[in-house]
Design an enzyme around this catalytic site. Structure first.
Site, short mmCIF file in Angstrom:
data_model
loop_
_atom_site.label_atom_id
_atom_site.label_comp_id
_atom_site.label_asym_id
_atom_site.label_seq_id
_atom_site.Cartn_x
_atom_site.Cartn_y
_atom_site.Cartn_z
N HIS A 141 21.58 -8.32 -34.33
CA HIS A 141 22.21 -7.30 -35.18
C HIS A 141 23.51 -6.82 -34.54
CE1 HIS A 141 21.93 -3.54 -37.80
NE2 HIS A 141 22.78 -3.16 -36.87
N GLU A 142 23.46 -6.53 -33.23
CA GLU A 142 24.65 -6.00 -32.56
C GLU A 142 25.74 -7.06 -32.44
OE1 GLU A 142 24.75 -3.00 -32.52
OE2 GLU A 142 22.63 -2.51 -32.59
#
Lengths: 166, 173
Positions: A138-139
């Site tokens: 996600h990051e």
């Protein structure tokens, strides 16, 4: 130390790719301190990427250690990270400090390997799984101008249970 | 701030329903909020939060002509709901088994007894006419653990209904 303002979509900066970090100096480490404090100030936040605070550099922090019963590496500071291996595919619910009041299902690799640099420029190699691997993916998406909204899977897809094969 | 209405339309499914209804609402000055629309057994069902500076009858009039041409029944209620009132689900329940009467009533009845708040429920019938398979997925909020829920629904699983609980732990990054 400071909690930095978090950008919220539709801020255009969240859709722009970030640039590699070239200088590993005090200014970088001070920024990382602020970034980590910003992550911890967010409700339930287990990760943050520099573009979320308007810094277009390839820096992320992930720390899922507050969640019980997880395999994890503690607080990870990942600079210029690259995923080198992906395996398996699993759906999970994601939210984002930059997209308040919405969560959605996203498919992510179950297992990943990655290389990155730490805050002093030393090389890291990691193998991550499950929730931690999801947080990292996600990051890292933020570094390429991608939000979890770009990867949403219909909730109706959940109608067919996710069978776990050993 | 214009008041909110819940607009429901149901009718035989065909291509273009969503486009025509939402265009009529847009042309009539309405704003849309949360919505759910899906095909159920060859019918199309739409539920939309609609904001409009008028009353329920006026909202119904906005879509009346298109609904009539499309063969949709229309229902409008004034609601007190607003946007940004989500409750995040913390538990999902997958249920499947040979189709028979009472699966939904028994499962949701047991869940209600332990205070499980259903936020979303979708079900389908798979298999074939000879051996229909009922499949249901529920998301909701509940203070009970997976183990407590398993114990509560254990009598139902003894009747051949498969029930699988999974906590929903959103990853917020």
């Amino acid at each position: 130390m400071a909690v930095l303002p978090v950008l919220v979509f539709p801020d255009e900066r969240l859709k722009q790719p970030a640039q590699p970090v070239g200088h590993f100096d005090h200014a970088l480490r001070d920024f990382i301190t602020d970034l980590e404090q910003t992550m911890r100030a967010g409700p339930g936040g287990v990760g943050i990427a520099a573009p979320q605070v308007g810094c277009q550099q390839r820096i992320v922090i992930v720390d899922v250690s507050s969640k019980p019963k997880l395999v994890h590496h503690g607080c990870l500071i990942l600079i210029n990270p690259e995923i080198t291996y992906r395996d398996g595919s699993v759906m999970g619910r994601e939210g984002c400090m930059s997209v308040p009041d919405f969560t959605g299902n996203v498919m992510r690799a179950q297992n990943i390997k990655l290389c990155a640099l730490d805050a002093r420029g030393a090389k890291l190699e990691l193998a991550c799984t499950g929730y931690e691997a999801r947080a990292i993916q996600h990051e890292l998406d933020h570094l390429d101008g991608l939000l979890f909204l770009d990867r949403l899977v219909s909730r109706r897809t959940d109608l067919f249970p996710r069978k776990k094969y050993q | 701030m214009a008041p909110w209405f819940m607009l429901a339309l149901v009718g035989r499914d065909q291509a273009g329903i969503v486009a025509r209804i939402t265009q009529a609402l847009y042309q009539g000055g309405a704003n849309l909020g949360e919505a759910s629309m899906l095909r159920l057994g060859g019918n199309f069902a739409m539920m939309l939060m609609v904001s409009h500076a008028s009353d329920a009858r006026a909202v119904e009039q906005l879509v009346a002509r298109d609904a009539q041409e499309l063969g949709l029944t229309v229902h409008v209620d004034a609601i007190t709901g607003q946007l940004h009132r989500h409750i995040q689900p913390n538990m999902s329940v997958s249920v499947y088994g040979a189709d028979r009467s009472g699966i939904v009533a028994r499962v949701t009845g047991a869940l209600a007894k332990v205070g499980f708040h259903i936020l979303n429920l979708e079900s389908d019938v798979g298999g074939n006419d000879q051996q229909p398979l009922y499949i249901m997925h529920i998301e909701g909020h509940c203070a009970s653990s997976v183990e407590q829920l398993q114990a509560t629904l254990e009598p139902i699983t003894r009747d051949g209904i498969q029930i699988h609980f999974e906590t929903i732990e959103p990853m917020v990054g």
